[in-house]
Design a protein around this motif. Structure first.
Motif, PDB file in Angstrom:
ATOM      1  N   ALA A 170       4.318  12.765   5.649  1.00  0.00           N
ATOM      2  CA  ALA A 170       2.879  12.582   5.472  1.00  0.00           C
ATOM      3  C   ALA A 170       2.065  13.310   6.530  1.00  0.00           C
ATOM      4  O   ALA A 170       1.031  13.910   6.217  1.00  0.00           O
ATOM      5  CB  ALA A 170       2.542  11.092   5.479  1.00  0.00           C
ATOM      6  N   VAL A 212       0.844  -1.208   0.000  1.00  0.00           N
ATOM      7  CA  VAL A 212       0.000   0.000   0.000  1.00  0.00           C
ATOM      8  C   VAL A 212       0.873   1.250   0.000  1.00  0.00           C
ATOM      9  O   VAL A 212       0.616   2.210  -0.744  1.00  0.00           O
ATOM     10  CB  VAL A 212      -0.940   0.003   1.227  1.00  0.00           C
ATOM     11  CG1 VAL A 212      -1.684   1.330   1.326  1.00  0.00           C
ATOM     12  CG2 VAL A 212      -1.930  -1.154   1.136  1.00  0.00           C
ATOM     13  N   ILE A 213       1.919   1.248   0.826  1.00  0.00           N
ATOM     14  CA  ILE A 213       2.838   2.383   0.860  1.00  0.00           C
ATOM     15  C   ILE A 213       3.509   2.562  -0.496  1.00  0.00           C
ATOM     16  O   ILE A 213       3.640   3.691  -1.002  1.00  0.00           O
ATOM     17  CB  ILE A 213       3.898   2.182   1.962  1.00  0.00           C
ATOM     18  CG1 ILE A 213       3.247   2.176   3.336  1.00  0.00           C
ATOM     19  CG2 ILE A 213       4.970   3.275   1.884  1.00  0.00           C
ATOM     20  CD1 ILE A 213       4.201   1.835   4.462  1.00  0.00           C
ATOM     21  N   HIS A 261       1.630   9.109  -6.158  1.00  0.00           N
ATOM     22  CA  HIS A 261       1.746  10.479  -5.641  1.00  0.00           C
ATOM     23  C   HIS A 261       3.176  10.954  -5.868  1.00  0.00           C
ATOM     24  O   HIS A 261       4.001  10.983  -4.946  1.00  0.00           O
ATOM     25  CB  HIS A 261       1.372  10.542  -4.161  1.00  0.00           C
ATOM     26  CG  HIS A 261      -0.072  10.310  -3.887  1.00  0.00           C
ATOM     27  ND1 HIS A 261      -0.646   9.045  -3.921  1.00  0.00           N
ATOM     28  CD2 HIS A 261      -1.095  11.171  -3.596  1.00  0.00           C
ATOM     29  CE1 HIS A 261      -1.935   9.133  -3.646  1.00  0.00           C
ATOM     30  NE2 HIS A 261      -2.233  10.407  -3.454  1.00  0.00           N
ATOM     31  N   PHE A 309       1.095   4.031  -2.949  1.00  0.00           N
ATOM     32  CA  PHE A 309       0.885   5.445  -2.633  1.00  0.00           C
ATOM     33  C   PHE A 309       2.015   6.298  -3.199  1.00  0.00           C
ATOM     34  O   PHE A 309       1.785   7.338  -3.829  1.00  0.00           O
ATOM     35  CB  PHE A 309       0.790   5.629  -1.117  1.00  0.00           C
ATOM     36  CG  PHE A 309       0.704   7.075  -0.691  1.00  0.00           C
ATOM     37  CD1 PHE A 309      -0.505   7.734  -0.687  1.00  0.00           C
ATOM     38  CD2 PHE A 309       1.847   7.770  -0.296  1.00  0.00           C
ATOM     39  CE1 PHE A 309      -0.581   9.071  -0.306  1.00  0.00           C
ATOM     40  CE2 PHE A 309       1.785   9.095   0.080  1.00  0.00           C
ATOM     41  CZ  PHE A 309       0.564   9.749   0.081  1.00  0.00           C
TER      42      PHE A 309
END
Length: 256
Positions: A169, A112-113, A120, A116
């Motif tokens: 983040a 997932v990281i 992004h 991301f």
């Protein structure tokens, strides 16, 4: 313990690479610690000697970030203190609970990281910390240090990488400043571990000190790249560290 030429040939190049990766995006221990184990050191001596080499390298890259002013003084100081507290709590928790549940959580979290970061591309390019009040930055920094310090004490691998990601983040720092903050925290925890191992007599100095020179060289090159190219070099290195961490977790599950 007798130190052989084979040990130097295995450890020194990999410790240089680990220092380079660690200075850019954290996670150098994922390369350095296995190098000591492959070279034939028992696990406790491998951990101790790894701290000997990494603490000197981390000091070099940290000082370079501090010299360039690429850190946030309050955020770094607060998170360093709370990380030491969190690390002590995490170590005690490790004595009570199994790491297996955390392994499964990380297996789901790491892709997932990575996705991301992949989608992004502007992540960490610009600082947003000015949008937050000083009190909120302090609170977030303390929380990041406490939580990831606990992770470091409980499990360890990739803690510096997660800290850079968290500072960016949640606290709004750009990747270079977040990396500088994380290095201050890492240096504090490394010094504490290094002193503990040294007084316990677990460090193989004949291997650790030459490896420390390689670590210093790796951290110098890595910090130069990070300070010069910023997010352009740090973001791709995250994928390397995340892949290494995932491989480490899968290996632990397979052999454990």
């Amino acid at each position: 313990m007798e130190v052989t030429l084979r040990m130097f040939l295995i450890v020194c190049p990999l410790v240089f690479l680990a220092g380079l990766v660690d200075a850019v995006a954290g996670g150098g221990g994922l390369i350095a610690l296995p190098a000591y184990l492959v070279a034939g050191l028992p696990p406790h001596m491998a951990s101790a000697t790894n701290k000997c080499s990494s603490v000197f390298g981390t000091a070099v890259s940290t000082l370079r970030f501090l010299k360039e002013g690429r850190f946030h003084r309050q955020a770094a100081a607060i998170s360093a203190v709370t990380a030491l507290i969190g690390s002590a709590l995490g170590t005690r928790l490790n004595l009570l609970l199994s790491e297996r549940a955390l392994h499964y959580i990380l297996i789901g979290l790491l892709p997932v990281i990575a996705l991301f970061l992949l989608f992004h591309r502007d992540f960490g390019l610009d600082s947003r910390v000015e949008e937050l009040s000083p009190r909120k930055v302090q609170l977030l920094s303390g929380t990041i240090g406490l939580v990831l310090g606990a992770y470091d004490g409980f499990f360890g691998p990739g803690a510096g990488t997660f800290m850079i990601l968290a500072f960016t983040a949640f606290a709004g720092f750009d990747l270079v400043t977040a990396s500088g903050n994380a290095k201050v925290v890492n240096l504090c925890s490394n010094v504490a571990a290094f002193v503990t191992f040294a007084f316990a007599g677990k460090i193989i100095w004949a291997l650790g000190l030459p490896a420390a020179c390689c670590s210093i060289a790796g951290h110098y090159v890595g910090s130069t790249l990070a300070l010069k190219d910023g997010a352009r070099i740090i973001r791709p290195m995250f994928f390397v560290v995340l892949a290494l961490l995932l491989a480490r977790i899968l290996w632990d599950l397979a052999v454990g």
